[in-house]
Design a protein around this motif. Structure first.
Motif, PDB file in Angstrom:
ATOM      1  N   HIS A  34      21.681  46.652 -48.936  1.00  0.00           N
ATOM      2  CA  HIS A  34      21.213  45.370 -49.452  1.00  0.00           C
ATOM      3  C   HIS A  34      19.737  45.149 -49.098  1.00  0.00           C
ATOM      4  O   HIS A  34      18.950  44.713 -49.954  1.00  0.00           O
ATOM      5  CB  HIS A  34      22.072  44.224 -48.892  1.00  0.00           C
ATOM      6  CG  HIS A  34      23.256  43.892 -49.748  1.00  0.00           C
ATOM      7  ND1 HIS A  34      23.183  43.032 -50.818  1.00  0.00           N
ATOM      8  CD2 HIS A  34      24.543  44.325 -49.686  1.00  0.00           C
ATOM      9  CE1 HIS A  34      24.381  42.926 -51.383  1.00  0.00           C
ATOM     10  NE2 HIS A  34      25.224  43.690 -50.712  1.00  0.00           N
ATOM     11  N   ARG A  35      19.377  45.437 -47.858  1.00  0.00           N
ATOM     12  CA  ARG A  35      17.978  45.262 -47.456  1.00  0.00           C
ATOM     13  C   ARG A  35      17.061  46.193 -48.249  1.00  0.00           C
ATOM     14  O   ARG A  35      15.987  45.785 -48.689  1.00  0.00           O
ATOM     15  CB  ARG A  35      17.829  45.512 -45.954  1.00  0.00           C
ATOM     16  CG  ARG A  35      18.351  44.372 -45.082  1.00  0.00           C
ATOM     17  CD  ARG A  35      17.887  44.540 -43.649  1.00  0.00           C
ATOM     18  NE  ARG A  35      18.537  45.693 -43.024  1.00  0.00           N
ATOM     19  CZ  ARG A  35      19.649  45.617 -42.309  1.00  0.00           C
ATOM     20  NH1 ARG A  35      20.242  44.442 -42.132  1.00  0.00           N
ATOM     21  NH2 ARG A  35      20.174  46.700 -41.761  1.00  0.00           N
ATOM     22  N   LYS A  36      17.496  47.430 -48.429  1.00  0.00           N
ATOM     23  CA  LYS A  36      16.681  48.388 -49.172  1.00  0.00           C
ATOM     24  C   LYS A  36      16.513  47.952 -50.627  1.00  0.00           C
ATOM     25  O   LYS A  36      15.408  48.006 -51.184  1.00  0.00           O
ATOM     26  CB  LYS A  36      17.331  49.766 -49.106  1.00  0.00           C
ATOM     27  CG  LYS A  36      16.572  50.852 -49.865  1.00  0.00           C
ATOM     28  CD  LYS A  36      17.267  52.177 -49.719  1.00  0.00           C
ATOM     29  CE  LYS A  36      16.516  53.273 -50.472  1.00  0.00           C
ATOM     30  NZ  LYS A  36      16.402  52.986 -51.923  1.00  0.00           N
ATOM     31  N   VAL A  37      17.615  47.511 -51.234  1.00  0.00           N
ATOM     32  CA  VAL A  37      17.547  47.085 -52.629  1.00  0.00           C
ATOM     33  C   VAL A  37      16.674  45.843 -52.767  1.00  0.00           C
ATOM     34  O   VAL A  37      15.892  45.711 -53.719  1.00  0.00           O
ATOM     35  CB  VAL A  37      18.966  46.835 -53.168  1.00  0.00           C
ATOM     36  CG1 VAL A  37      18.916  46.155 -54.522  1.00  0.00           C
ATOM     37  CG2 VAL A  37      19.718  48.152 -53.286  1.00  0.00           C
ATOM     38  N   ALA A  38      16.792  44.893 -51.819  1.00  0.00           N
ATOM     39  CA  ALA A  38      15.977  43.676 -51.878  1.00  0.00           C
ATOM     40  C   ALA A  38      14.496  44.016 -51.771  1.00  0.00           C
ATOM     41  O   ALA A  38      13.668  43.488 -52.526  1.00  0.00           O
ATOM     42  CB  ALA A  38      16.398  42.720 -50.769  1.00  0.00           C
ATOM     43  N   ARG A  39      14.145  44.922 -50.834  1.00  0.00           N
ATOM     44  CA  ARG A  39      12.740  45.319 -50.698  1.00  0.00           C
ATOM     45  C   ARG A  39      12.249  46.053 -51.941  1.00  0.00           C
ATOM     46  O   ARG A  39      11.132  45.824 -52.415  1.00  0.00           O
ATOM     47  CB  ARG A  39      12.564  46.200 -49.459  1.00  0.00           C
ATOM     48  CG  ARG A  39      12.648  45.449 -48.137  1.00  0.00           C
ATOM     49  CD  ARG A  39      12.118  46.316 -47.002  1.00  0.00           C
ATOM     50  NE  ARG A  39      12.875  47.553 -46.887  1.00  0.00           N
ATOM     51  CZ  ARG A  39      13.920  47.722 -46.074  1.00  0.00           C
ATOM     52  NH1 ARG A  39      14.332  46.711 -45.316  1.00  0.00           N
ATOM     53  NH2 ARG A  39      14.550  48.878 -46.003  1.00  0.00           N
ATOM     54  N   ASP A  40      13.082  46.930 -52.475  1.00  0.00           N
ATOM     55  CA  ASP A  40      12.686  47.693 -53.657  1.00  0.00           C
ATOM     56  C   ASP A  40      12.490  46.774 -54.858  1.00  0.00           C
ATOM     57  O   ASP A  40      11.541  46.951 -55.636  1.00  0.00           O
ATOM     58  CB  ASP A  40      13.736  48.760 -53.961  1.00  0.00           C
ATOM     59  CG  ASP A  40      13.341  49.628 -55.138  1.00  0.00           C
ATOM     60  OD1 ASP A  40      12.357  50.371 -55.014  1.00  0.00           O
ATOM     61  OD2 ASP A  40      14.017  49.538 -56.187  1.00  0.00           O
ATOM     62  N   SER A  41      13.365  45.777 -55.007  1.00  0.00           N
ATOM     63  CA  SER A  41      13.234  44.834 -56.125  1.00  0.00           C
ATOM     64  C   SER A  41      11.958  44.013 -55.994  1.00  0.00           C
ATOM     65  O   SER A  41      11.239  43.793 -56.978  1.00  0.00           O
ATOM     66  CB  SER A  41      14.454  43.911 -56.181  1.00  0.00           C
ATOM     67  OG  SER A  41      15.650  44.652 -56.357  1.00  0.00           O
ATOM     68  N   ALA A  42      11.659  43.549 -54.780  1.00  0.00           N
ATOM     69  CA  ALA A  42      10.426  42.795 -54.572  1.00  0.00           C
ATOM     70  C   ALA A  42       9.204  43.667 -54.825  1.00  0.00           C
ATOM     71  O   ALA A  42       8.206  43.213 -55.414  1.00  0.00           O
ATOM     72  CB  ALA A  42      10.399  42.227 -53.150  1.00  0.00           C
ATOM     73  N   ARG A  43       9.272  44.928 -54.399  1.00  0.00           N
ATOM     74  CA  ARG A  43       8.138  45.833 -54.611  1.00  0.00           C
ATOM     75  C   ARG A  43       7.889  46.062 -56.097  1.00  0.00           C
ATOM     76  O   ARG A  43       6.730  46.113 -56.539  1.00  0.00           O
ATOM     77  CB  ARG A  43       8.416  47.163 -53.915  1.00  0.00           C
ATOM     78  CG  ARG A  43       7.304  48.192 -54.062  1.00  0.00           C
ATOM     79  CD  ARG A  43       7.655  49.457 -53.298  1.00  0.00           C
ATOM     80  NE  ARG A  43       8.951  49.987 -53.721  1.00  0.00           N
ATOM     81  CZ  ARG A  43       9.121  50.718 -54.827  1.00  0.00           C
ATOM     82  NH1 ARG A  43       8.081  50.995 -55.609  1.00  0.00           N
ATOM     83  NH2 ARG A  43      10.315  51.168 -55.120  1.00  0.00           N
ATOM     84  N   ARG A  44       8.944  46.187 -56.891  1.00  0.00           N
ATOM     85  CA  ARG A  44       8.779  46.393 -58.333  1.00  0.00           C
ATOM     86  C   ARG A  44       8.101  45.183 -58.986  1.00  0.00           C
ATOM     87  O   ARG A  44       7.304  45.330 -59.919  1.00  0.00           O
ATOM     88  CB  ARG A  44      10.131  46.640 -58.990  1.00  0.00           C
ATOM     89  CG  ARG A  44      10.723  48.014 -58.672  1.00  0.00           C
ATOM     90  CD  ARG A  44      12.101  48.171 -59.292  1.00  0.00           C
ATOM     91  NE  ARG A  44      12.686  49.460 -58.980  1.00  0.00           N
ATOM     92  CZ  ARG A  44      12.532  50.553 -59.701  1.00  0.00           C
ATOM     93  NH1 ARG A  44      11.794  50.527 -60.802  1.00  0.00           N
ATOM     94  NH2 ARG A  44      13.111  51.690 -59.342  1.00  0.00           N
ATOM     95  N   LEU A  45       8.423  43.969 -58.495  1.00  0.00           N
ATOM     96  CA  LEU A  45       7.772  42.779 -59.048  1.00  0.00           C
ATOM     97  C   LEU A  45       6.287  42.764 -58.709  1.00  0.00           C
ATOM     98  O   LEU A  45       5.452  42.411 -59.550  1.00  0.00           O
ATOM     99  CB  LEU A  45       8.450  41.513 -58.521  1.00  0.00           C
ATOM    100  CG  LEU A  45       9.892  41.259 -58.964  1.00  0.00           C
ATOM    101  CD1 LEU A  45      10.379  39.929 -58.428  1.00  0.00           C
ATOM    102  CD2 LEU A  45      10.015  41.293 -60.478  1.00  0.00           C
ATOM    103  N   TRP A  46       5.940  43.149 -57.466  1.00  0.00           N
ATOM    104  CA  TRP A  46       4.540  43.155 -57.068  1.00  0.00           C
ATOM    105  C   TRP A  46       3.755  44.228 -57.804  1.00  0.00           C
ATOM    106  O   TRP A  46       2.525  44.124 -57.959  1.00  0.00           O
ATOM    107  CB  TRP A  46       4.413  43.363 -55.567  1.00  0.00           C
ATOM    108  CG  TRP A  46       4.743  42.135 -54.768  1.00  0.00           C
ATOM    109  CD1 TRP A  46       5.782  41.956 -53.911  1.00  0.00           C
ATOM    110  CD2 TRP A  46       4.029  40.909 -54.765  1.00  0.00           C
ATOM    111  NE1 TRP A  46       5.780  40.696 -53.382  1.00  0.00           N
ATOM    112  CE2 TRP A  46       4.695  40.025 -53.884  1.00  0.00           C
ATOM    113  CE3 TRP A  46       2.881  40.454 -55.419  1.00  0.00           C
ATOM    114  CZ2 TRP A  46       4.270  38.728 -53.647  1.00  0.00           C
ATOM    115  CZ3 TRP A  46       2.450  39.157 -55.184  1.00  0.00           C
ATOM    116  CH2 TRP A  46       3.130  38.319 -54.305  1.00  0.00           C
ATOM    117  N   GLN A  47       4.431  45.282 -58.254  1.00  0.00           N
ATOM    118  CA  GLN A  47       3.747  46.341 -58.987  1.00  0.00           C
ATOM    119  C   GLN A  47       3.369  45.905 -60.404  1.00  0.00           C
ATOM    120  O   GLN A  47       2.526  46.546 -61.039  1.00  0.00           O
ATOM    121  CB  GLN A  47       4.629  47.590 -59.046  1.00  0.00           C
ATOM    122  CG  GLN A  47       4.733  48.314 -57.699  1.00  0.00           C
ATOM    123  CD  GLN A  47       5.667  49.502 -57.753  1.00  0.00           C
ATOM    124  OE1 GLN A  47       6.430  49.671 -58.724  1.00  0.00           O
ATOM    125  NE2 GLN A  47       5.631  50.334 -56.725  1.00  0.00           N
TER     126      GLN A  47
END
Length: 335
Positions: A34-47
């Motif tokens: 869950h933590r990994k997916v949450a970070r990855d989702s936030a990173r995709r938005l910032w990209q």
């Protein structure tokens, strides 16, 4: 009763710990994912900052409009409640009522449990006050008689300071012998309350419509993300990924969109209040009112952000449920 040897107790506890360890490992793995997916989702938005900012802005405007209108209605209802609580009844006595009889009527009204205070204004005092405030001294000198009656100024108790309570007290005073006319200026206040009730329903309807629009915007955005990651989803399903596993990143994406939209909505509301409050307070000061617009506060801001995240999550969930079933591993062979 014999006590069990210590080494057997240790062996039993070790076996229990070994049985629990797989469950603990699964829980840790679940939370880590869950933590990994949450970070990855936030990173995709910032990209993709431009696209993300546009989506946040659309959500913020859609959320800020009904919330700002609800805050305005809340302020109006608070002001009308203050006006209602300060309502005062004016009872005009008949012209043939003497000052002694007026005092008896004042005592009779004062004895009612719904009355806080009664002020008797005799006709001579009323004429002098009118002469001082109107500036018509010369014209009033031509009057042969005083045309003003004795007057009772009645202030209701707190428990009776409502539209229904004041109306009941008006009926009681109007039925007394010697009362010519009873006046209370609550008609405009009742019309204002009726209008605010209608506006409140209209705002809630607007909030539902704009909330649905937010869900559709998030759903369409997540649908595009699903199409862009179609091959990644197919590979995840080929290696045994469950629907919950595949769905999770998009749900976090919707929640992050909701978080950003809620923050933008709060900023828009604060800027609007800052921009409007000065002129509104100056206008209220001209009418001797303390009316001012109040912001949502910490609790309101937190509720706004939580609701925005729930709307984002719901929009993502509907999009994933609608489009994820159409992506199956067999599509690779078909392609």
């Amino acid at each position: 009763m014999a006590t069990e040897p210590r080494h057997k107790q240790d062996n039993r506890r070790g076996a229990a710990n070994r049985r629990k360890s797989p469950l603990n490992a699964q829980a840790r793995s679940y939370l880590d994912h869950h933590r990994k997916v949450a970070r990855d989702s936030a990173r995709r938005l910032w990209q993709t900052p431009v696209a993300s900012l546009m989506t946040w802005t659309v959500m913020g405007v859609a959320l800020a409009l009904p919330v700002a209108l609800l805050l305005l209605l809340g302020s109006l209802q608070g002001v009308s409640a203050g006006w209602e609580s300060s309502a005062r009844i004016t009872a005009y006595l008949a012209m043939d009522v003497s000052l002694e009889r007026a005092g008896e009527l004042a005592e009779e009204v004062r004895g009612d449990g719904r009355v806080l205070s009664v002020q008797l204004v005799d006709r001579d005092q009323a004429l002098e006050e009118f002469r001082a405030s109107s500036g018509l001294d010369d014209a009033l000198d031509f009057l042969d008689d005083n045309p003003l009656p004795h007057t009772l100024l009645i202030t209701p108790q707190d428990s009776a300071r409502s539209a229904d309570g004041v109306q009941a007290l008006v009926r009681f005073v109007d039925g007394m012998d010697g009362i010519e006319q009873v006046q209370v200026d609550l008609g405009w206040l009742q019309r204002l309350n009726a209008m605010t009730d209608i506006l409140a329903r209209a705002v809630w309807a607007l909030a539902l419509l704009l909330g649905s629009a937010v869900i559709l915007v998030i759903g369409n955005t997540v649908r595009l993300a699903i199409e862009n990651r179609r091959d990644e989803i197919l590979v995840a399903k080929l290696v045994g990924g469950t629907d919950a596993f595949v769905r999770r990143p998009f749900l976090y994406t919707g929640a992050w969109f909701g978080l950003g939209g809620g923050v933008v909505a709060w900023l828009l509301i604060q800027l609007s209040l800052w921009w409007l409050n000065g002129p509104i307070e100056r206008l209220a000061g001209l009418y001797r009112s303390e009316f001012s617009l109040e912001g949502p506060g910490f609790d309101g801001a937190l509720a706004l952000i939580i609701i925005a995240m729930l709307l984002g999550w719901l929009g993502a969930w509907l999009a994933v449920k609608r489009h994820l079933d159409d992506i199956e591993p067999g599509d690779i062979a078909g392609g």
